[in-house]
Motif scaffolding. Structure first.
Motif, PDB file in Angstrom:
ATOM      1  N   ARG A  64      58.511 -10.066   6.457  1.00  0.00           N
ATOM      2  CA  ARG A  64      59.911  -9.847   6.103  1.00  0.00           C
ATOM      3  C   ARG A  64      60.247 -10.443   4.752  1.00  0.00           C
ATOM      4  O   ARG A  64      60.880  -9.792   3.905  1.00  0.00           O
ATOM      5  CB  ARG A  64      60.829 -10.446   7.183  1.00  0.00           C
ATOM      6  N   GLU A  65      59.817 -11.690   4.523  1.00  0.00           N
ATOM      7  CA  GLU A  65      60.131 -12.361   3.266  1.00  0.00           C
ATOM      8  C   GLU A  65      59.435 -11.687   2.090  1.00  0.00           C
ATOM      9  O   GLU A  65      59.992 -11.602   0.989  1.00  0.00           O
ATOM     10  CB  GLU A  65      59.733 -13.835   3.354  1.00  0.00           C
ATOM     11  N   THR A  66      58.198 -11.210   2.323  1.00  0.00           N
ATOM     12  CA  THR A  66      57.469 -10.523   1.253  1.00  0.00           C
ATOM     13  C   THR A  66      58.160  -9.214   0.883  1.00  0.00           C
ATOM     14  O   THR A  66      58.320  -8.892  -0.299  1.00  0.00           O
ATOM     15  CB  THR A  66      56.021 -10.249   1.686  1.00  0.00           C
ATOM     16  N   ALA A  67      58.558  -8.444   1.903  1.00  0.00           N
ATOM     17  CA  ALA A  67      59.244  -7.178   1.640  1.00  0.00           C
ATOM     18  C   ALA A  67      60.564  -7.406   0.910  1.00  0.00           C
ATOM     19  O   ALA A  67      60.904  -6.680  -0.042  1.00  0.00           O
ATOM     20  CB  ALA A  67      59.488  -6.431   2.952  1.00  0.00           C
ATOM     21  N   TYR A 284      64.885  -1.300   4.415  1.00  0.00           N
ATOM     22  CA  TYR A 284      66.182  -0.637   4.564  1.00  0.00           C
ATOM     23  C   TYR A 284      67.306  -1.654   4.752  1.00  0.00           C
ATOM     24  O   TYR A 284      68.421  -1.460   4.262  1.00  0.00           O
ATOM     25  CB  TYR A 284      66.152   0.327   5.757  1.00  0.00           C
ATOM     26  N   HIS A 285      66.999  -2.736   5.470  1.00  0.00           N
ATOM     27  CA  HIS A 285      68.017  -3.775   5.652  1.00  0.00           C
ATOM     28  C   HIS A 285      68.341  -4.445   4.322  1.00  0.00           C
ATOM     29  O   HIS A 285      69.513  -4.710   4.026  1.00  0.00           O
ATOM     30  CB  HIS A 285      67.526  -4.806   6.666  1.00  0.00           C
ATOM     31  N   ALA A 286      67.313  -4.718   3.523  1.00  0.00           N
ATOM     32  CA  ALA A 286      67.539  -5.338   2.217  1.00  0.00           C
ATOM     33  C   ALA A 286      68.350  -4.418   1.316  1.00  0.00           C
ATOM     34  O   ALA A 286      69.148  -4.888   0.485  1.00  0.00           O
ATOM     35  CB  ALA A 286      66.198  -5.680   1.559  1.00  0.00           C
ATOM     36  N   GLY A 292      69.141   4.806   7.131  1.00  0.00           N
ATOM     37  CA  GLY A 292      67.683   4.700   7.087  1.00  0.00           C
ATOM     38  C   GLY A 292      67.137   3.903   8.246  1.00  0.00           C
ATOM     39  O   GLY A 292      66.083   4.234   8.809  1.00  0.00           O
ATOM     40  N   LEU A 293      67.848   2.834   8.627  1.00  0.00           N
ATOM     41  CA  LEU A 293      67.430   2.018   9.768  1.00  0.00           C
ATOM     42  C   LEU A 293      67.419   2.823  11.065  1.00  0.00           C
ATOM     43  O   LEU A 293      66.457   2.786  11.838  1.00  0.00           O
ATOM     44  CB  LEU A 293      68.366   0.809   9.912  1.00  0.00           C
ATOM     45  N   MET A 360      63.492  -7.860  11.787  1.00  0.00           N
ATOM     46  CA  MET A 360      63.517  -7.436  10.391  1.00  0.00           C
ATOM     47  C   MET A 360      64.928  -7.289   9.827  1.00  0.00           C
ATOM     48  O   MET A 360      65.101  -7.211   8.609  1.00  0.00           O
ATOM     49  CB  MET A 360      62.759  -6.120  10.230  1.00  0.00           C
ATOM     50  N   ILE A 361      65.949  -7.218  10.687  1.00  0.00           N
ATOM     51  CA  ILE A 361      67.323  -7.109  10.171  1.00  0.00           C
ATOM     52  C   ILE A 361      68.048  -8.455  10.247  1.00  0.00           C
ATOM     53  O   ILE A 361      69.267  -8.514  10.143  1.00  0.00           O
ATOM     54  CB  ILE A 361      68.128  -6.029  10.925  1.00  0.00           C
ATOM     55  N   GLY A 362      67.267  -9.521  10.451  1.00  0.00           N
ATOM     56  CA  GLY A 362      67.852 -10.858  10.432  1.00  0.00           C
ATOM     57  C   GLY A 362      68.446 -11.320  11.739  1.00  0.00           C
ATOM     58  O   GLY A 362      69.141 -12.344  11.781  1.00  0.00           O
ATOM     59  N   LYS A 363      68.163 -10.629  12.842  1.00  0.00           N
ATOM     60  CA  LYS A 363      68.683 -11.009  14.154  1.00  0.00           C
ATOM     61  C   LYS A 363      67.564 -11.558  15.031  1.00  0.00           C
ATOM     62  O   LYS A 363      67.471 -11.274  16.229  1.00  0.00           O
ATOM     63  CB  LYS A 363      69.339  -9.800  14.829  1.00  0.00           C
TER      64      LYS A 363
END
Length: 416
Positions: A64-67, A284-286, A292-293, A360-363
């Motif tokens: 996640r952090e890399t993306a 997509y979240h970033a 898209g999600l 991946m969406i921070g949850k």
């Protein structure tokens, strides 16, 4: 990244992995027998669980952090996260290996030499599996999804199959020999993966390597949440084997493991989606692309169900015949376990990769709580059912806990 091309590539890798994996399992089962295959499986599962303890959920966090860093071209942040994750894995790997040696020195007095060597060799897998997972997370975050899967999907089982064919011919047909071969195959795959990451690291990020200090680490709540998800996932995946190892014979473990291995064919579409879509969720979240999600999540479900429906039908119609043909006549006793697992793979395909989606969406905290609750249910059910019902009880316990997890994740996904 083009989804269609990645899907085709990942599907090809998964099909290749399924063929090689079944080849390895069939050769080991027929050469070692149910008892030897069960001992090998128990040791491998214990090593896999230890590797998850070492990882502490960090590979998914690294992805996640890399993306996210790649989208913003924050290369310093990317290198800092990689460095922090590598240092943590090194410390925990050493701790787990030392602890394992101490445990084996105490319990080994009551083991046969073959059992002791099998478990001792399995300890060597722990750091290789842990660092391999970190490397895979980094490559997925960089959108090199197929390359991230290649070492584990093709290189390792390919090397292992070549080595396994020598069992009984060049080396003794024992569980310890098979585990030594697994250690060698994992080492080759690790080397290939490390070289791949070195070559695919963006030049701007690679140039920062010598200039960076320790760097900031993610928040404690984020780390704990990812660790809960990863640990609980492995509890749900491997607790049945561990419980069977404690309460039942190696033979029953072998029968159960063969049925589980065959059921992976039904769920290979879910595995393909799980390798591709989490990185897309993070991107997509970033980019704050809500449509898209949703599209990516629905696409993951379709990818999972397309192969699952016909393959599950075959498992429902002739489970014993398939097991007997692939692994040998004695493995037909695992027919009921195969039917239960095939049904479970279908249900998981319908649900989709909700855990990775939330991560991946921070949850990740919501996902972590759900996984922890499901793991608790799995522990209670396995302890209650396995002593009396053996493999069938373990399969039911695992299926019920996964269905419970899906229910929890669906309720949490609807909130976001």
């Amino acid at each position: 990244m083009k989804i269609g091309r990645s899907l085709l590539g990942s599907a090809a890798l998964r099909v290749t992995n399924a063929i090689l994996g079944f080849g390895v399992a069939a050769v080991l089962a027929r050469t070692l027998g149910a008892e030897g295959f069960g001992l090998y499986s128990s040791a491998f599962v214990i090593a896999s669980v230890c590797a998850i303890v070492v990882q502490f959920g960090i590979p998914n966090l690294v992805m996640r952090e890399t993306a996210t860093a790649a989208v913003s071209e924050n290369w310093a942040r990317m290198r800092a996260v990689w460095g922090w994750a590598g240092r943590g894995a090194t410390v925990f790997s050493l701790a787990i290996v030392v602890f394992g040696i101490i445990v084996l020195s105490i319990l080994g007095r009551g083991m046969e030499a073959g059992q002791l060597w099998t478990y001792a060799l399995a300890l060597g897998l722990v750091p290789l599996l842990a660092f391999g997972a970190l490397r895979g997370g980094a490559l997925r975050g960089l959108q090199h999804v197929m390359l991230a899967q290649l070492p584990e999907m093709v290189v390792k089982p390919g090397v292992m199959l070549g080595l396994a064919l020598m069992l009984g011919l060049v080396v003794p047909a024992t569980a310890s020999s098979a585990m030594a071969m697994q250690l060698a195959a994992t080492g080759v795959a690790f080397g290939v993966g490390a070289i791949t990451l070195w070559r695919k690291t963006p030049a701007a990020a690679a140039a920062l390597a010598s200039a960076l200090g320790p760097g900031p680490m993610p928040s404690k709540s984020t780390i704990v949440s990812f660790a809960l998800v990863a640990g609980s996932t492995q509890v749900n995946q491997y607790l049945d084997i561990l419980t069977l190892t404690v309460f039942r014979s190696d033979t029953e473990v072998g029968l159960y493991r063969a049925a589980w291995q065959l059921s992976l064919l039904v769920g290979f579409g879910t595995a393909v989606g799980g390798a591709i879509f989490p990185a897309l969720f993070a991107r997509y979240h970033a980019e704050r692309d809500r449509k898209g999600l949703v599209k990516a999540l629905n696409s993951a479900r379709l990818v999972a169900l397309a192969p699952a429906l016909p393959l599950a039908g075959l498992c429902f119609l002739m489970p014993g015949n398939i097991l007997s043909f692939l692994f040998g006549p004695e493995f037909a006793a695992g027919a009921l376990v195969l039917v239960i697992f095939a049904a479970l793979r279908l249900i998981l395909g319908v649900a989709g990769p909700l855990g990775p989606y939330l991560n991946m969406i921070g949850k990740e905290q919501a996902s972590g709580r759900a996984h922890l609750m499901a793991a608790g249910a799995n522990i209670c059910l396995n302890i209650a059912l396995v002593p009396s019902f053996g493999g069938a009880g373990a399969a039911v316990a695992t299926a019920v806990s996964y269905i419970f997890l899906c229910t929890l994740l669906i309720s949490r996904t609807r909130r976001f």
